[in-house]
Motif scaffolding. Sequence first.
Motif, PDB file in Angstrom:
ATOM      1  N   ASN A 177     -16.708   1.069   2.768  1.00 20.34           N
ATOM      2  CA  ASN A 177     -15.934   1.797   3.755  1.00 20.34           C
ATOM      3  C   ASN A 177     -14.664   2.363   3.133  1.00 20.34           C
ATOM      4  O   ASN A 177     -14.268   2.006   2.018  1.00 20.34           O
ATOM      5  CB  ASN A 177     -15.637   0.921   4.977  1.00 20.34           C
ATOM      6  N   THR A 178     -14.003   3.257   3.848  1.00 27.86           N
ATOM      7  CA  THR A 178     -12.850   3.965   3.312  1.00 27.86           C
ATOM      8  C   THR A 178     -11.720   3.023   2.945  1.00 27.86           C
ATOM      9  O   THR A 178     -11.100   3.151   1.886  1.00 27.86           O
ATOM     10  CB  THR A 178     -12.360   5.003   4.331  1.00 27.86           C
ATOM     11  N   ALA A 179     -11.427   2.035   3.821  1.00 23.41           N
ATOM     12  CA  ALA A 179     -10.334   1.107   3.551  1.00 23.41           C
ATOM     13  C   ALA A 179     -10.610   0.286   2.301  1.00 23.41           C
ATOM     14  O   ALA A 179      -9.732   0.105   1.443  1.00 23.41           O
ATOM     15  CB  ALA A 179     -10.110   0.193   4.752  1.00 23.41           C
ATOM     16  N   SER A 180     -11.855  -0.224   2.157  1.00 28.74           N
ATOM     17  CA  SER A 180     -12.201  -0.997   0.974  1.00 28.74           C
ATOM     18  C   SER A 180     -12.091  -0.149  -0.275  1.00 28.74           C
ATOM     19  O   SER A 180     -11.599  -0.604  -1.319  1.00 28.74           O
ATOM     20  CB  SER A 180     -13.628  -1.541   1.107  1.00 28.74           C
ATOM     21  N   GLY A 181     -12.534   1.096  -0.186  1.00 27.17           N
ATOM     22  CA  GLY A 181     -12.423   1.984  -1.335  1.00 27.17           C
ATOM     23  C   GLY A 181     -10.982   2.233  -1.728  1.00 27.17           C
ATOM     24  O   GLY A 181     -10.649   2.293  -2.917  1.00 27.17           O
ATOM     25  N   THR A 182     -10.118   2.348  -0.742  1.00 29.75           N
ATOM     26  CA  THR A 182      -8.697   2.551  -1.027  1.00 29.75           C
ATOM     27  C   THR A 182      -8.108   1.359  -1.762  1.00 29.75           C
ATOM     28  O   THR A 182      -7.354   1.518  -2.727  1.00 29.75           O
ATOM     29  CB  THR A 182      -7.928   2.793   0.288  1.00 29.75           C
ATOM     30  N   LEU A 183      -8.442   0.150  -1.318  1.00 34.56           N
ATOM     31  CA  LEU A 183      -7.924  -1.032  -1.993  1.00 34.56           C
ATOM     32  C   LEU A 183      -8.425  -1.085  -3.431  1.00 34.56           C
ATOM     33  O   LEU A 183      -7.652  -1.350  -4.363  1.00 34.56           O
ATOM     34  CB  LEU A 183      -8.348  -2.291  -1.239  1.00 34.56           C
ATOM     35  N   ASP A 184      -9.701  -0.842  -3.643  1.00 33.48           N
ATOM     36  CA  ASP A 184     -10.247  -0.905  -4.995  1.00 33.48           C
ATOM     37  C   ASP A 184      -9.588   0.137  -5.895  1.00 33.48           C
ATOM     38  O   ASP A 184      -9.242  -0.146  -7.049  1.00 33.48           O
ATOM     39  CB  ASP A 184     -11.758  -0.701  -4.963  1.00 33.48           C
ATOM     40  N   GLU A 185      -9.400   1.354  -5.377  1.00 36.05           N
ATOM     41  CA  GLU A 185      -8.739   2.406  -6.157  1.00 36.05           C
ATOM     42  C   GLU A 185      -7.307   2.011  -6.508  1.00 36.05           C
ATOM     43  O   GLU A 185      -6.845   2.220  -7.633  1.00 36.05           O
ATOM     44  CB  GLU A 185      -8.740   3.716  -5.367  1.00 36.05           C
ATOM     45  N   ALA A 186      -6.607   1.436  -5.537  1.00 38.36           N
ATOM     46  CA  ALA A 186      -5.216   1.041  -5.769  1.00 38.36           C
ATOM     47  C   ALA A 186      -5.127  -0.068  -6.813  1.00 38.36           C
ATOM     48  O   ALA A 186      -4.248  -0.050  -7.697  1.00 38.36           O
ATOM     49  CB  ALA A 186      -4.567   0.592  -4.460  1.00 38.36           C
ATOM     50  N   LEU A 187      -6.023  -1.030  -6.736  1.00 38.29           N
ATOM     51  CA  LEU A 187      -6.014  -2.116  -7.717  1.00 38.29           C
ATOM     52  C   LEU A 187      -6.314  -1.591  -9.119  1.00 38.29           C
ATOM     53  O   LEU A 187      -5.690  -2.014 -10.102  1.00 38.29           O
ATOM     54  CB  LEU A 187      -7.019  -3.189  -7.318  1.00 38.29           C
ATOM     55  N   GLN A 188      -7.251  -0.660  -9.215  1.00 39.61           N
ATOM     56  CA  GLN A 188      -7.554  -0.080 -10.519  1.00 39.61           C
ATOM     57  C   GLN A 188      -6.334   0.635 -11.098  1.00 39.61           C
ATOM     58  O   GLN A 188      -6.070   0.545 -12.308  1.00 39.61           O
ATOM     59  CB  GLN A 188      -8.742   0.881 -10.395  1.00 39.61           C
ATOM     60  N   ARG A 189      -5.586   1.323 -10.261  1.00 41.90           N
ATOM     61  CA  ARG A 189      -4.346   1.955 -10.729  1.00 41.90           C
ATOM     62  C   ARG A 189      -3.356   0.910 -11.217  1.00 41.90           C
ATOM     63  O   ARG A 189      -2.741   1.044 -12.276  1.00 41.90           O
ATOM     64  CB  ARG A 189      -3.701   2.764  -9.587  1.00 41.90           C
ATOM     65  N   LEU A 190      -3.200  -0.152 -10.452  1.00 39.65           N
ATOM     66  CA  LEU A 190      -2.201  -1.168 -10.770  1.00 39.65           C
ATOM     67  C   LEU A 190      -2.558  -1.978 -12.006  1.00 39.65           C
ATOM     68  O   LEU A 190      -1.667  -2.503 -12.677  1.00 39.65           O
ATOM     69  CB  LEU A 190      -2.014  -2.090  -9.561  1.00 39.65           C
ATOM     70  N   HIS A 191      -3.824  -2.063 -12.329  1.00 39.44           N
ATOM     71  CA  HIS A 191      -4.237  -2.834 -13.508  1.00 39.44           C
ATOM     72  C   HIS A 191      -3.884  -2.129 -14.806  1.00 39.44           C
ATOM     73  O   HIS A 191      -4.050  -2.701 -15.891  1.00 39.44           O
ATOM     74  CB  HIS A 191      -5.725  -3.157 -13.434  1.00 39.44           C
ATOM     75  N   LEU A 192      -3.360  -0.911 -14.716  1.00 34.48           N
ATOM     76  CA  LEU A 192      -2.851  -0.208 -15.891  1.00 34.48           C
ATOM     77  C   LEU A 192      -1.412  -0.607 -16.195  1.00 34.48           C
ATOM     78  O   LEU A 192      -0.861  -0.187 -17.219  1.00 34.48           O
ATOM     79  CB  LEU A 192      -2.939   1.308 -15.679  1.00 34.48           C
ATOM     80  N   SER A 193      -0.814  -1.423 -15.329  1.00 39.23           N
ATOM     81  CA  SER A 193       0.571  -1.864 -15.498  1.00 39.23           C
ATOM     82  C   SER A 193       0.624  -3.370 -15.676  1.00 39.23           C
ATOM     83  O   SER A 193      -0.298  -4.089 -15.291  1.00 39.23           O
ATOM     84  CB  SER A 193       1.416  -1.467 -14.268  1.00 39.23           C
ATOM     85  N   GLY A 194       1.729  -3.847 -16.247  1.00 41.09           N
ATOM     86  CA  GLY A 194       1.904  -5.274 -16.445  1.00 41.09           C
ATOM     87  C   GLY A 194       2.295  -5.990 -15.170  1.00 41.09           C
ATOM     88  O   GLY A 194       2.613  -5.355 -14.152  1.00 41.09           O
ATOM     89  N   PRO A 195       2.316  -7.322 -15.195  1.00 42.12           N
ATOM     90  CA  PRO A 195       2.634  -8.100 -13.996  1.00 42.12           C
ATOM     91  C   PRO A 195       4.122  -8.198 -13.707  1.00 42.12           C
ATOM     92  O   PRO A 195       4.507  -8.691 -12.647  1.00 42.12           O
ATOM     93  CB  PRO A 195       2.060  -9.478 -14.321  1.00 42.12           C
ATOM     94  N   GLU A 196       4.961  -7.739 -14.623  1.00 41.51           N
ATOM     95  CA  GLU A 196       6.415  -7.794 -14.444  1.00 41.51           C
ATOM     96  C   GLU A 196       7.052  -6.535 -15.025  1.00 41.51           C
ATOM     97  O   GLU A 196       6.427  -5.807 -15.807  1.00 41.51           O
ATOM     98  CB  GLU A 196       7.003  -9.046 -15.107  1.00 41.51           C
ATOM     99  N   PHE A 197       8.296  -6.306 -14.649  1.00 39.16           N
ATOM    100  CA  PHE A 197       9.056  -5.195 -15.213  1.00 39.16           C
ATOM    101  C   PHE A 197      10.525  -5.596 -15.260  1.00 39.16           C
ATOM    102  O   PHE A 197      10.938  -6.574 -14.626  1.00 39.16           O
ATOM    103  CB  PHE A 197       8.847  -3.912 -14.407  1.00 39.16           C
ATOM    104  N   GLN A 198      11.275  -4.870 -16.050  1.00 41.06           N
ATOM    105  CA  GLN A 198      12.690  -5.178 -16.273  1.00 41.06           C
ATOM    106  C   GLN A 198      12.892  -6.632 -16.706  1.00 41.06           C
ATOM    107  O   GLN A 198      13.862  -7.277 -16.349  1.00 41.06           O
ATOM    108  CB  GLN A 198      13.525  -4.876 -15.016  1.00 41.06           C
TER     109      GLN A 198
END
Length: 356
Positions: free
Chosen positions: A2-23
Amino acid sequence: MNTASGTLDEALQRLHLSGPEFQGFLANHGPMAVEAMVRNGQARTVHRWLDSYESKLEDVPRARARITDANWREALGDPGRVTDWTTYFAELLGERPWREVLAAWWPRLLPGIAGAATHTVIRLGHAVRGILEGEGGGEEAARVAELAHALGYWAARHLALPVPVHPAGHATPAEALAALPRIARREVSVLQGYGQLPHTPGWLSATEALHVPEDPEAAREGLTALVRAATLNYADYGHGNAVMLVHAATAPNAVLRTLPALPRELWAGSFAAAWAATSAVTAIFAAGTPRRPAPDASASSVTPEEIFERAVAHGDEHVIKFADTALDVASSGDDETRTRAVSAALNAVQLIEEGA
């Protein structure tokens, strides 16, 4: 999918390109916030919110050395090994069912619940809820990958409280929370606050006064009561540190959300560890005297959808996470609890806007 599930998966894939912390030490709240947004009917706003949020994030840290079943103990609690840990858990989750991996590692990680100001267990709780709510849809890869990131972050930031806590009393969560003293020196970092706990008169005895039942269902009910008490406590004491006190409620709720995926024999110990974390955060960051704001006139009539819309419009990740937890409390309580939980969520909007 469904659209909502797809949005979450897409968002997580984007976020996995970044580290778990910053600054240097600030936690990446993106995976937690987007899961909460999708869960609460705000999937349409996820990518717009993420466009703004991810501008502050940093790249995934470089890997150092392979972690194995034979050498993992020496890497536990080393934040410089976070990418090594994520790789290790990704490999485990590629070989074994995710529930099996979680059940094996939960008892190892739980004593380090204090790490990263409890953001580690909070991220894990959102990851587990995301998988549980998406099971059967055939699209779990991004969510299982998020579980690897969450487990890896917790292992890298694993940190025990400076004094062991063994609750063995008769107090309810609300009673135990109300009895907690505050540390002497305020306006400190979480690590400095942890360091004061062993020297804070009455803190350990008040913390160990909680009743933790051995029966799994009773332990789950106790943990539910703890989340409720910590959420309602925020309304009166959140002005001590509006951002940090959020975690006194969201950390035990992350544990509560994880229980359905864990063997029942782990539930009582999970309640005890969650309480120790809530006790520490409360003693460090809750105000010493209550300040009861005038109840929001809409608290008794506003819908859950409207509450969460306000949190997302506010934009702060802590407001979003706390509203998510407050709505859990509101949905499972009587009318008075519902109104107080809603008021707490609205209070967070105001306090964090003010920069308290």
